[in-house]
Design a protein around this motif. Structure first.
Motif, PDB file in Angstrom:
ATOM      1  N   ALA A   1       0.839  -1.210   0.000  1.00 17.25           N
ATOM      2  CA  ALA A   1       0.000   0.000   0.000  1.00 17.25           C
ATOM      3  C   ALA A   1       0.870   1.255   0.000  1.00 17.25           C
ATOM      4  CB  ALA A   1      -0.929  -0.009   1.216  1.00 17.25           C
ATOM      5  N   ALA A   2       1.970   1.237   0.731  1.00 23.29           N
ATOM      6  CA  ALA A   2       2.863   2.386   0.769  1.00 23.29           C
ATOM      7  C   ALA A   2       3.526   2.620  -0.582  1.00 23.29           C
ATOM      8  CB  ALA A   2       3.923   2.197   1.853  1.00 23.29           C
ATOM      9  N   ALA A   3       3.746   1.554  -1.339  1.00 23.43           N
ATOM     10  CA  ALA A   3       4.389   1.662  -2.647  1.00 23.43           C
ATOM     11  C   ALA A   3       3.393   1.957  -3.764  1.00 23.43           C
ATOM     12  CB  ALA A   3       5.158   0.378  -2.954  1.00 23.43           C
ATOM     13  N   ASP A   4       2.102   1.886  -3.461  1.00 21.78           N
ATOM     14  CA  ASP A   4       1.076   2.080  -4.478  1.00 21.78           C
ATOM     15  C   ASP A   4       1.054   3.531  -4.960  1.00 21.78           C
ATOM     16  OD1 ASP A   4      -1.046   1.193  -6.107  1.00 21.78           O
ATOM     17  OD2 ASP A   4      -2.519   1.982  -4.688  1.00 21.78           O
ATOM     18  N   GLY A   5       0.882   3.706  -6.219  1.00 23.48           N
ATOM     19  CA  GLY A   5       0.820   5.045  -6.794  1.00 23.48           C
ATOM     20  C   GLY A   5       2.138   5.418  -7.435  1.00 23.48           C
ATOM     21  N   ASP A   6       2.138   6.588  -8.068  1.00 23.24           N
ATOM     22  CA  ASP A   6       3.338   6.998  -8.787  1.00 23.24           C
ATOM     23  C   ASP A   6       3.884   8.345  -8.315  1.00 23.24           C
ATOM     24  OD1 ASP A   6       1.353   8.611  -9.780  1.00 23.24           O
ATOM     25  OD2 ASP A   6       1.640   8.063 -11.878  1.00 23.24           O
ATOM     26  N   ALA A   7       3.453   8.792  -7.157  1.00 20.87           N
ATOM     27  CA  ALA A   7       3.947  10.071  -6.646  1.00 20.87           C
ATOM     28  C   ALA A   7       5.432   9.999  -6.272  1.00 20.87           C
ATOM     29  CB  ALA A   7       3.127  10.519  -5.441  1.00 20.87           C
ATOM     30  N   LEU A   8       5.868   8.849  -5.766  1.00 22.49           N
ATOM     31  CA  LEU A   8       7.275   8.651  -5.406  1.00 22.49           C
ATOM     32  C   LEU A   8       7.795   7.421  -6.130  1.00 22.49           C
ATOM     33  CD1 LEU A   8       7.126   9.142  -1.523  1.00 22.49           C
ATOM     34  CD2 LEU A   8       7.882  10.809  -3.222  1.00 22.49           C
ATOM     35  N   ASP A   9       8.981   7.526  -6.685  1.00 22.43           N
ATOM     36  CA  ASP A   9       9.573   6.352  -7.318  1.00 22.43           C
ATOM     37  C   ASP A   9      10.223   5.469  -6.251  1.00 22.43           C
ATOM     38  OD1 ASP A   9      11.973   7.620  -6.679  1.00 22.43           O
ATOM     39  OD2 ASP A   9      12.506   8.047  -8.754  1.00 22.43           O
ATOM     40  N   ALA A  10      10.619   4.269  -6.652  1.00 28.85           N
ATOM     41  CA  ALA A  10      11.179   3.295  -5.706  1.00 28.85           C
ATOM     42  C   ALA A  10      12.426   3.841  -5.014  1.00 28.85           C
ATOM     43  CB  ALA A  10      11.494   1.989  -6.428  1.00 28.85           C
ATOM     44  N   LYS A  11      13.292   4.513  -5.746  1.00 33.73           N
ATOM     45  CA  LYS A  11      14.522   5.045  -5.149  1.00 33.73           C
ATOM     46  C   LYS A  11      14.198   6.057  -4.055  1.00 33.73           C
ATOM     47  CE  LYS A  11      17.142   8.076  -7.297  1.00 33.73           C
ATOM     48  NZ  LYS A  11      18.109   8.712  -8.202  1.00 33.73           N
ATOM     49  N   THR A  12      13.271   6.956  -4.327  1.00 32.87           N
ATOM     50  CA  THR A  12      12.898   7.968  -3.332  1.00 32.87           C
ATOM     51  C   THR A  12      12.297   7.316  -2.097  1.00 32.87           C
ATOM     52  OG1 THR A  12      12.539   9.589  -5.083  1.00 32.87           O
ATOM     53  CG2 THR A  12      11.520  10.046  -2.947  1.00 32.87           C
TER      54      THR A  12
END
Length: 115
Positions: A36-47
């Motif tokens: 759920a925290a990774a869902d969406g595209d506001a922040l990329d994986a690196k950030t």
């Protein structure tokens, strides 16, 4: 070297998996929270991994530091980005110490106040 991260991180992952086998609902809930925290595209994986490292430092979680440092490297984080992340975490800890110092001073001063 403070830790042998190449041994510590796999050991943490193994222990994490072992607890998950003993309590599968807990591991499923934890994984759902992470997803759920990774869902969406506001922040990329690196950030997200850089933020996770800063939070891991402020919460003093060695396992989180190791796992998220590894993930940050895999996500393309540079040493300069890691260094700036660490500086941010240090500044936040200093800020928190400053605020709690104000609380301690207030507590001290209120102890002398007439009742």
């Amino acid at each position: 070297m403070l830790f042998n991260w190449s041994e510590y991180v796999p050991a943490v992952k193994k222990a994490f998996g072992a607890l998950g086998k003993k309590h599968p609902k807990m591991i499923a809930a934890y994984q759902a929270l992470e997803a759920a925290a990774a869902d969406g595209d506001a922040l990329d994986a690196k950030t997200r991994e850089l933020i996770a490292i800063a939070v891991a430092i402020t919460t003093r979680c060695d396992g989180c530091i190791g796992v998220h440092a590894e993930a940050a490297r895999k996500a393309g984080a540079t040493e300069a980005e890691i260094a700036q992340t660490l500086a941010t975490a240090i500044s936040l800890n200093a800020g928190a110490a400053y605020i709690y110092s104000l609380r301690a001073l207030e507590a001290y001063e209120s102890a002398a106040a007439p009742k």
